[in-house]
Each structure stands twice: as C-alpha cells, then as structure tokens.
Design a protein around this motif. Sequence first.
Motif, PDB file in Angstrom:
ATOM      1  N   GLN A  93      18.123 -15.625  10.969  1.00  9.20           N
ATOM      2  CA  GLN A  93      17.592 -14.366  10.474  1.00  9.20           C
ATOM      3  C   GLN A  93      16.366 -14.536   9.583  1.00  9.20           C
ATOM      4  N   VAL A  94      15.405 -13.635   9.764  1.00  7.55           N
ATOM      5  CA  VAL A  94      14.207 -13.581   8.930  1.00  7.55           C
ATOM      6  C   VAL A  94      14.316 -12.394   7.978  1.00  7.55           C
ATOM      7  N   ASP A  95      14.023 -12.637   6.708  1.00  3.76           N
ATOM      8  CA  ASP A  95      14.055 -11.594   5.684  1.00  3.76           C
ATOM      9  C   ASP A  95      12.627 -11.343   5.198  1.00  3.76           C
ATOM     10  N   LEU A  96      12.068 -10.183   5.596  1.00  6.30           N
ATOM     11  CA  LEU A  96      10.730  -9.775   5.150  1.00  6.30           C
ATOM     12  C   LEU A  96      10.848  -8.976   3.864  1.00  6.30           C
ATOM     13  N   MET A  97      10.045  -9.329   2.858  1.00  4.56           N
ATOM     14  CA  MET A  97      10.101  -8.654   1.561  1.00  4.56           C
ATOM     15  C   MET A  97       8.726  -8.094   1.210  1.00  4.56           C
ATOM     16  N   PHE A  98       8.718  -6.864   0.673  1.00  5.23           N
ATOM     17  CA  PHE A  98       7.468  -6.189   0.357  1.00  5.23           C
ATOM     18  C   PHE A  98       7.439  -5.795  -1.117  1.00  5.23           C
ATOM     19  N   GLU A  99       6.236  -5.852  -1.700  1.00  6.79           N
ATOM     20  CA  GLU A  99       6.044  -5.429  -3.081  1.00  6.79           C
ATOM     21  C   GLU A  99       4.737  -4.658  -3.160  1.00  6.79           C
ATOM     22  N   ASP A 100       4.784  -3.462  -3.781  1.00  9.83           N
ATOM     23  CA  ASP A 100       3.588  -2.631  -3.962  1.00  9.83           C
ATOM     24  C   ASP A 100       3.131  -2.725  -5.412  1.00  9.83           C
ATOM     25  N   LEU A 101       1.854  -3.089  -5.611  1.00 11.39           N
ATOM     26  CA  LEU A 101       1.306  -3.300  -6.949  1.00 11.39           C
ATOM     27  C   LEU A 101       0.005  -2.519  -7.114  1.00 11.39           C
ATOM     28  N   ILE A 102      -0.251  -2.061  -8.343  1.00 12.97           N
ATOM     29  CA  ILE A 102      -1.459  -1.286  -8.593  1.00 12.97           C
ATOM     30  C   ILE A 102      -2.687  -2.206  -8.596  1.00 12.97           C
ATOM     31  N   TYR A 103      -3.763  -1.721  -7.989  1.00  8.37           N
ATOM     32  CA  TYR A 103      -4.987  -2.508  -7.876  1.00  8.37           C
ATOM     33  C   TYR A 103      -5.906  -2.157  -9.045  1.00  8.37           C
ATOM     34  N   ASP A 104      -5.662  -2.765 -10.208  1.00  8.02           N
ATOM     35  CA  ASP A 104      -6.464  -2.500 -11.391  1.00  8.02           C
ATOM     36  C   ASP A 104      -7.472  -3.640 -11.595  1.00  8.02           C
ATOM     37  N   ASP A 105      -8.159  -3.623 -12.739  1.00  2.00           N
ATOM     38  CA  ASP A 105      -9.170  -4.655 -13.011  1.00  2.00           C
ATOM     39  C   ASP A 105      -8.559  -6.051 -13.020  1.00  2.00           C
ATOM     40  N   GLN A 144      -0.530   3.292  -1.100  1.00  2.00           N
ATOM     41  CA  GLN A 144      -1.228   4.377  -1.774  1.00  2.00           C
ATOM     42  C   GLN A 144      -2.628   3.916  -2.213  1.00  2.00           C
ATOM     43  N   PRO A 145      -3.549   4.874  -2.448  1.00  6.21           N
ATOM     44  CA  PRO A 145      -4.897   4.508  -2.912  1.00  6.21           C
ATOM     45  C   PRO A 145      -4.851   3.656  -4.168  1.00  6.21           C
ATOM     46  N   MET A 146      -5.674   2.625  -4.170  1.00  6.11           N
ATOM     47  CA  MET A 146      -5.797   1.695  -5.288  1.00  6.11           C
ATOM     48  C   MET A 146      -4.493   0.952  -5.572  1.00  6.11           C
ATOM     49  N   TYR A 147      -3.742   0.688  -4.511  1.00  4.12           N
ATOM     50  CA  TYR A 147      -2.580  -0.188  -4.576  1.00  4.12           C
ATOM     51  C   TYR A 147      -2.763  -1.295  -3.541  1.00  4.12           C
ATOM     52  N   TYR A 148      -2.028  -2.372  -3.699  1.00  2.00           N
ATOM     53  CA  TYR A 148      -2.013  -3.413  -2.676  1.00  2.00           C
ATOM     54  C   TYR A 148      -0.579  -3.851  -2.404  1.00  2.00           C
TER      55      TYR A 148
END
Length: 444
Positions: A413-425, A371-375
């Motif tokens: 087996q490979v385990d891919l993990m994702f985390e979405d974080l807000i891109y703040d100051d 989402q916008p302004m997330y990483y």
Amino acid sequence: MKASKIFSRLIGAASATLLVAALVGAASCTKVPEPTPTPEPQPATYTIKGQVFNNTTKAYLPGVTVTMGTKTATTDSFGKFEFANLTTAGKYNIVLTKADFFSAQYSLEFPTAGLNHNLVYSITMTMVPYVPGITPLDPLAGGTINIEGGANDATLTFTSGTTVKDANGATVSGPINITAVEVNDIVITGLVNNPGIMTLRFEPSGLVFSKPLTITVDNPLTTYKYSELQLEYFNNTLSKWEVQATPVTFNAASNDYLTSITHFSLYKVSFQAPVVEEASSTESIKVLDSLMINRGLTPYNVTGIRYIEKQGYKFAEPLATTLTNLGITGADQTELIASITELVRNHFNGIAPLADFGTATYTKAIERTIQPMYYQVASANQTFTAKKFSIKVTNTAGTVTKTIEVRTIMAGQVDLMFEDLIYDDHAHAHLHGHDHGLGGGGTI
C-alpha cells in the motif's frame, strides 16, 4: 498685530482639520483585501488498482469483469482496472469472472487513514483458463483422469460402481464431462491461510459421489517428502478454507501423496503450519508533483499526482542460501527451490517472485483545491509486508525432519499525504528557485 496672529492661528487650525479630514476620507475609500480562506482538511480516500494476466500464457487479460460488492469494473487492453477514491476503510472482497476462465478471488483490508491522506492498494492476479477436451467419464464404470494445468502430476480415480447425485439430490447417470484442473490458492485477509502444494478445482461443482474419489499427487522431490499435510475444502458460502477429516498420506513405493473427496468443489492439499504475517515496514517514495504553488487570485484545482512506486514481491534471502544453511544441497536443493517457488507463486495469485522490486510511475486521480497564495506539499510512504512460510520436509526413510522457513517481502500500500501552507514572504524565500510564478496556479 494681535488680530493678525489670531487670524493666522485660525487659518492653521482650519488647514489641520482639513488635512485630517482628507486623510480619514482617503482611508475610508481604500479597499481592504479579504483574507484568503484557510483550506479545510479533506477526508481520507482509498483506491484499489489492479492488473490481471492469463495464468497459462502470462499475457494481459482484457475484458475481465471485476466485482467488488455493488461496484463493477472491466479490465482494459492491458488487463488493468481501478476503483478510485473510495470513502470507507476496511475489508474489500474482489471477484474476477470471464468466459472460458475459472473465477478468481482476492481480499484486502485498508486501515483507517487520517485527514488529507490517500491510500492506494495495488494487486496483480492471474486467471486460469478452462482446459478443453476433457474425456467424458462414467463413474459407474470407473476410471482415472489427469488433473491438468499444474507443475505436479496429479490424477483423480473413480472406483467402479460409483453413483452420482447433483446438488439437488437428483440421480445423475451416464458419462459426465469432468473438468479437473490446478488453480491458484485463494488467500483471505484476516483468516488463517495455510500454504498449499496444490489447489484443485473439480467441475461440475456440487456433484456428490457414493464412493470416495482418490486424489493422487506426485511428490516433486526425490529424497525428501513434505510432512504434516492436510486436505482443505473452500466453503464458498462462508468464503473460507475448512480443514477436512480425510487424511493426506504418503505412498513411498510410488512417491505420491494420497487423499480422497466425495463431492466436486475447490480443494487444497496444504501444510498444517499457516502462513504468518510478520511485522511490516515503511519507506518514503518519490512524489514527482511534490510541490504545487498557487500565486494567482483564483483557486487552482488539482486532478492528479504522480509518484514512483515499487511493485511485486521477493524472497527475503535467496532460497539457495536458506536451503544451504539447512544442509540441503545438490539435486535436493534444486528440486526444493522449484517446488517452493511454485507453492509461493500460487499463494500470491499465480504471480512469480522477483529478484528485486520493480518500479512504475503512477498518476493518482485526486480532487483537491489550492487556494490563492497557498502551496501544497505532497509526500508518500509505501508499506512492505512480510510473510513467513514454514515448510516441513522429511527424508523418505523417515529419519530426518527439517523445517524450512521461507520469508517473502511484498511492496504494498501507498500512503499519499498532503499539506496546505500559506505562501507568505517566508515561504517565498524558502521556496526560492522552485517558484516560477505560474499565475493562476500550477505545478512545479
């Protein structure tokens, strides 16, 4: 004088009122930005990717039909196939078929993964080609044929006067075009798997013989023999190996193992001690697209993640070290290294062990939105599975018995993990030097 002061106060009050009204009006005209939606965690997905080789030439094998339940795929020019983004954990059975090759099977099982996880299972398999030019044999007349394709010499002998019936019970007369060949072991996940010194396929499948047919397997060792061997039959209906009552004996004079069968199918001369699954381990692996930042005003769709995985399997310690520690040296050690390597190779789909793990870069197809302004932060762990083979040998005099414990480690087996974080100051300061301002979204 009083009138002048009163007038001044009225003017001041009116000005203040107008200022407040102006400020309220300005505030009411300012557009309040809508908050960026918080990304929803995504369900786990499961991917199976594989590569198939010709067991004889070791070349890539294109055009193989890969069947997994109701799903099918076909290997490409490099022998590769993939079932991507499956939504269910659990056991999967894979069957390989191709004209002029014996079919091959593989089973695997995914554990249930959490939200924002992608599990990737890699397999490598070989297929054994049909052996052309088998001489027809009339069982009534009897005779012996060679079992082809293996490292060990083996034969199948028919006693004269043997009659034959097909799978439907109808009598078969005259010469039969018989195929007898060594193939790779079939290892079924979740079941007992005994390592075999030889896995044998006899065609046409389903033929039943009135007299036992003798299987003779040459002992690859000179001063030792394998102990506690048994005969197993592969039950296609139940998809499992079944131990047979027919014994496996040893003829010291000819240095051969002997057993017998009464119908054509898939068999294995195996050890009574099963392969033991030991504790697995995990380690982190490098994700090339570990950080993806969206500084733009619109969502950014991610379609792939690259990572570097380890491949193959190896012995936990060199076989020479294992055997030396048991007091087995010289020519005996050389013979056992060759023989044990072959039986372990057959257990691992015909793939030979490596001196050390190989590495490869893989692009995993995914469907994620930043989402916008997330990483997005991506990381990965790889599981390494360990197996123990217990191989018992006795000297030909029968006076000394030794148990050889061989351990293998396979990159799994490979385990891919994702985390979405807000891109703040705070994130901007923390990620300074990584943030290149890619507008509507991008990877760095």
